[in-house]
Design a protein around this motif. Sequence first.
Motif, mmCIF file in Angstrom:
data_model
loop_
_atom_site.group_PDB
_atom_site.id
_atom_site.type_symbol
_atom_site.label_atom_id
_atom_site.label_comp_id
_atom_site.label_asym_id
_atom_site.label_seq_id
_atom_site.Cartn_x
_atom_site.Cartn_y
_atom_site.Cartn_z
ATOM 1 N N LEU A 279 28.861 -22.677 -5.507
ATOM 2 C CA LEU A 279 30.246 -22.344 -5.186
ATOM 3 C C LEU A 279 30.329 -20.939 -4.597
ATOM 4 O O LEU A 279 31.080 -20.694 -3.642
ATOM 5 C CB LEU A 279 31.107 -22.460 -6.441
ATOM 6 C CG LEU A 279 32.595 -22.140 -6.281
ATOM 7 C CD1 LEU A 279 33.245 -23.068 -5.262
ATOM 8 C CD2 LEU A 279 33.316 -22.257 -7.627
ATOM 9 N N SER A 280 29.550 -20.006 -5.151
ATOM 10 C CA SER A 280 29.545 -18.638 -4.643
ATOM 11 C C SER A 280 29.016 -18.587 -3.213
ATOM 12 O O SER A 280 29.572 -17.896 -2.350
ATOM 13 C CB SER A 280 28.692 -17.748 -5.562
ATOM 14 O OG SER A 280 28.602 -16.438 -5.040
ATOM 15 N N ILE A 281 27.955 -19.344 -2.933
ATOM 16 C CA ILE A 281 27.378 -19.354 -1.584
ATOM 17 C C ILE A 281 28.336 -19.998 -0.588
ATOM 18 O O ILE A 281 28.563 -19.479 0.516
ATOM 19 C CB ILE A 281 26.031 -20.095 -1.606
ATOM 20 C CG1 ILE A 281 25.013 -19.327 -2.453
ATOM 21 C CG2 ILE A 281 25.502 -20.286 -0.189
ATOM 22 C CD1 ILE A 281 23.733 -20.095 -2.706
ATOM 23 N N ALA A 282 28.929 -21.156 -0.963
ATOM 24 C CA ALA A 282 29.864 -21.836 -0.065
ATOM 25 C C ALA A 282 31.115 -20.995 0.173
ATOM 26 O O ALA A 282 31.646 -20.956 1.290
ATOM 27 C CB ALA A 282 30.243 -23.196 -0.655
ATOM 28 N N TYR A 283 31.593 -20.316 -0.867
ATOM 29 C CA TYR A 283 32.769 -19.453 -0.735
ATOM 30 C C TYR A 283 32.487 -18.304 0.223
ATOM 31 O O TYR A 283 33.329 -17.950 1.058
ATOM 32 C CB TYR A 283 33.150 -18.920 -2.116
ATOM 33 C CG TYR A 283 34.369 -18.027 -2.140
ATOM 34 C CD1 TYR A 283 35.648 -18.558 -2.267
ATOM 35 C CD2 TYR A 283 34.245 -16.648 -2.042
ATOM 36 C CE1 TYR A 283 36.766 -17.742 -2.286
ATOM 37 C CE2 TYR A 283 35.355 -15.819 -2.064
ATOM 38 C CZ TYR A 283 36.613 -16.372 -2.190
ATOM 39 O OH TYR A 283 37.719 -15.547 -2.208
ATOM 40 N N ASN A 284 31.296 -17.725 0.123
ATOM 41 C CA ASN A 284 30.935 -16.615 1.010
ATOM 42 C C ASN A 284 30.852 -17.060 2.458
ATOM 43 O O ASN A 284 31.292 -16.345 3.377
ATOM 44 C CB ASN A 284 29.604 -16.014 0.549
ATOM 45 C CG ASN A 284 29.163 -14.848 1.403
ATOM 46 O OD1 ASN A 284 28.408 -15.017 2.357
ATOM 47 N ND2 ASN A 284 29.644 -13.651 1.073
ATOM 48 N N LYS A 285 30.316 -18.276 2.701
ATOM 49 C CA LYS A 285 30.226 -18.771 4.071
ATOM 50 C C LYS A 285 31.605 -19.098 4.643
ATOM 51 O O LYS A 285 31.842 -18.930 5.834
ATOM 52 C CB LYS A 285 29.339 -20.013 4.106
ATOM 53 C CG LYS A 285 27.860 -19.723 3.864
ATOM 54 C CD LYS A 285 27.041 -21.004 3.948
ATOM 55 C CE LYS A 285 25.570 -20.720 3.720
ATOM 56 N NZ LYS A 285 24.741 -21.969 3.795
ATOM 57 N N ALA A 286 32.519 -19.584 3.776
ATOM 58 C CA ALA A 286 33.842 -19.999 4.252
ATOM 59 C C ALA A 286 34.791 -18.827 4.454
ATOM 60 O O ALA A 286 35.667 -18.881 5.324
ATOM 61 C CB ALA A 286 34.459 -21.002 3.273
ATOM 62 N N THR A 287 34.641 -17.762 3.664
ATOM 63 C CA THR A 287 35.616 -16.664 3.695
ATOM 64 C C THR A 287 35.010 -15.320 4.070
ATOM 65 O O THR A 287 35.761 -14.353 4.265
ATOM 66 C CB THR A 287 36.279 -16.525 2.315
ATOM 67 O OG1 THR A 287 35.285 -16.138 1.348
ATOM 68 C CG2 THR A 287 36.912 -17.834 1.880
ATOM 69 N N SER A 288 33.680 -15.230 4.139
ATOM 70 C CA SER A 288 32.985 -13.951 4.380
ATOM 71 C C SER A 288 33.275 -12.934 3.282
ATOM 72 O O SER A 288 33.222 -11.722 3.516
ATOM 73 C CB SER A 288 33.380 -13.373 5.755
ATOM 74 O OG SER A 288 33.033 -14.284 6.791
ATOM 75 N N ARG A 289 33.586 -13.428 2.087
ATOM 76 C CA ARG A 289 33.812 -12.563 0.930
ATOM 77 C C ARG A 289 32.982 -13.068 -0.247
ATOM 78 O O ARG A 289 32.581 -14.236 -0.277
ATOM 79 C CB ARG A 289 35.300 -12.535 0.523
ATOM 80 C CG ARG A 289 36.238 -12.056 1.613
ATOM 81 C CD ARG A 289 37.633 -11.785 1.045
ATOM 82 N NE ARG A 289 38.168 -12.904 0.305
ATOM 83 C CZ ARG A 289 38.913 -13.872 0.833
ATOM 84 N NH1 ARG A 289 39.201 -13.841 2.119
ATOM 85 N NH2 ARG A 289 39.372 -14.853 0.087
ATOM 86 N N ASN A 290 32.762 -12.197 -1.205
ATOM 87 C CA ASN A 290 32.047 -12.594 -2.413
ATOM 88 C C ASN A 290 33.021 -13.202 -3.414
ATOM 89 O O ASN A 290 34.142 -12.708 -3.587
ATOM 90 C CB ASN A 290 31.340 -11.390 -3.041
ATOM 91 C CG ASN A 290 30.202 -10.886 -2.181
ATOM 92 O OD1 ASN A 290 29.547 -11.655 -1.495
ATOM 93 N ND2 ASN A 290 29.960 -9.576 -2.203
ATOM 94 N N LEU A 291 32.596 -14.258 -4.071
ATOM 95 C CA LEU A 291 33.429 -14.917 -5.063
ATOM 96 C C LEU A 291 33.484 -14.066 -6.335
ATOM 97 O O LEU A 291 32.435 -13.728 -6.903
ATOM 98 C CB LEU A 291 32.867 -16.295 -5.399
ATOM 99 C CG LEU A 291 33.597 -17.087 -6.487
ATOM 100 C CD1 LEU A 291 34.984 -17.504 -5.994
ATOM 101 C CD2 LEU A 291 32.793 -18.330 -6.876
ATOM 102 N N PRO A 292 34.686 -13.692 -6.807
ATOM 103 C CA PRO A 292 34.772 -12.921 -8.065
ATOM 104 C C PRO A 292 34.323 -13.768 -9.262
ATOM 105 O O PRO A 292 34.894 -14.820 -9.534
ATOM 106 C CB PRO A 292 36.267 -12.576 -8.166
ATOM 107 C CG PRO A 292 36.805 -12.729 -6.770
ATOM 108 C CD PRO A 292 35.997 -13.841 -6.160
ATOM 109 N N ILE A 293 33.277 -13.326 -9.949
ATOM 110 C CA ILE A 293 32.752 -14.011 -11.125
ATOM 111 C C ILE A 293 32.771 -13.040 -12.290
ATOM 112 O O ILE A 293 32.151 -11.974 -12.229
ATOM 113 C CB ILE A 293 31.319 -14.536 -10.887
ATOM 114 C CG1 ILE A 293 31.292 -15.471 -9.668
ATOM 115 C CG2 ILE A 293 30.804 -15.260 -12.123
ATOM 116 C CD1 ILE A 293 29.904 -15.941 -9.295
#
Length: 361
Positions: A279-293
């Motif tokens: 999810l973190s990798i896909a989120y980064n590719k879709a938004t160019s941001r890091n997923l807050p965990i």
Amino acid sequence: LKEVRRQVKYLGLLENVKVRRAGYAFREKFVRFVYRYKCLCPKLNNGRFRGTDAQMCQAICEHIGWRAGDEFLLGKSKIFIQLAASLFLLEDLIERRRNSAAIIIQKAYRRFKNRKKYLILRYKCYEVVAGKKERRRASIKRDYRGDYLDFRYNNLVQGLIRQSGRKEDIQFADRSKVAILRGKKSLFGLIRSAFVKEDQFSHRFLLLTDGHLYSFSFAQDEMNKTVVKLYFRVPLNQITGVTLSTYADNYAIIHFAPAARTVDVLQACRRKTELVGLLSIAYNKATSRNLPIKFQNKVTINVSLKSQKPVDISWIRDPSVAPGGQTIKLIRHNVRVHAPPGIPPSRVEPPPKITETDKSV
């Protein structure tokens, strides 16, 4: 055409066809029958069956469910099948068998081809939780596959994905158990809960693509057909974060933006580390941001879209819980997750780090 009819009549072809239909229309030598249809019988496939060609033919027919004298008969060197429908059934079964065998070969080849990809992914997922969370022993050395339910071959799921309007690649698919959180109840809700037993969990499927996160289950409609019951389809850019505990449990909270029109969910997934990493990798590719965990053992979420219904969720390290498991207790509008002791973060060995240019894998 008139001459053809006269010739067919005087050659006796019609009578021959009638005799064939009244008797056994299909006949084949034992050797050829076994060679073509032995894949339908596990006894013959494993190579442990010892017998004559006639016995092999009988084993195939009995495995299908045919009875000697009704659907088939064995001669001295040939097998006789009475109904053409039975022959069509044989061909249908062998076609299905070949398709399933082809899918098994495709999955094995795809897994071999993507071995390096999943080794790299395993290390990236490790980095997400490294030094922040206790681990279960079974989850440390587990192989990563992504799609654990073979949804790329499921027509219903593929139809659900196509509804998004574009082609999406499946990144992760697995079963999940979602806790049903209702928050603080009204007077009517308290009276109703005293007489009506409410479900505390919902068993669903969790699907992550490169564009959306899905939660759904399969149900039966009025025509007794299997359909997809969709709980939510959320674009990746409408996910605001993920909360995990520091203990060795399977629960994770996924937070959504108001535009997603769904509440935050507390759900358990056996392959939680892989899910969060992907999810973190896909989120980064879709938004160019890091997923807050976040890694914390107490959090408050709202479980209603119409009004404020806060629910306090807390994690407790409980040695009485069996290793590899967890228990959840719903007490009014509070939730307590009891997690067993796990391997401390400092004692978890990192997986081998594989690079894209590593040719040894």
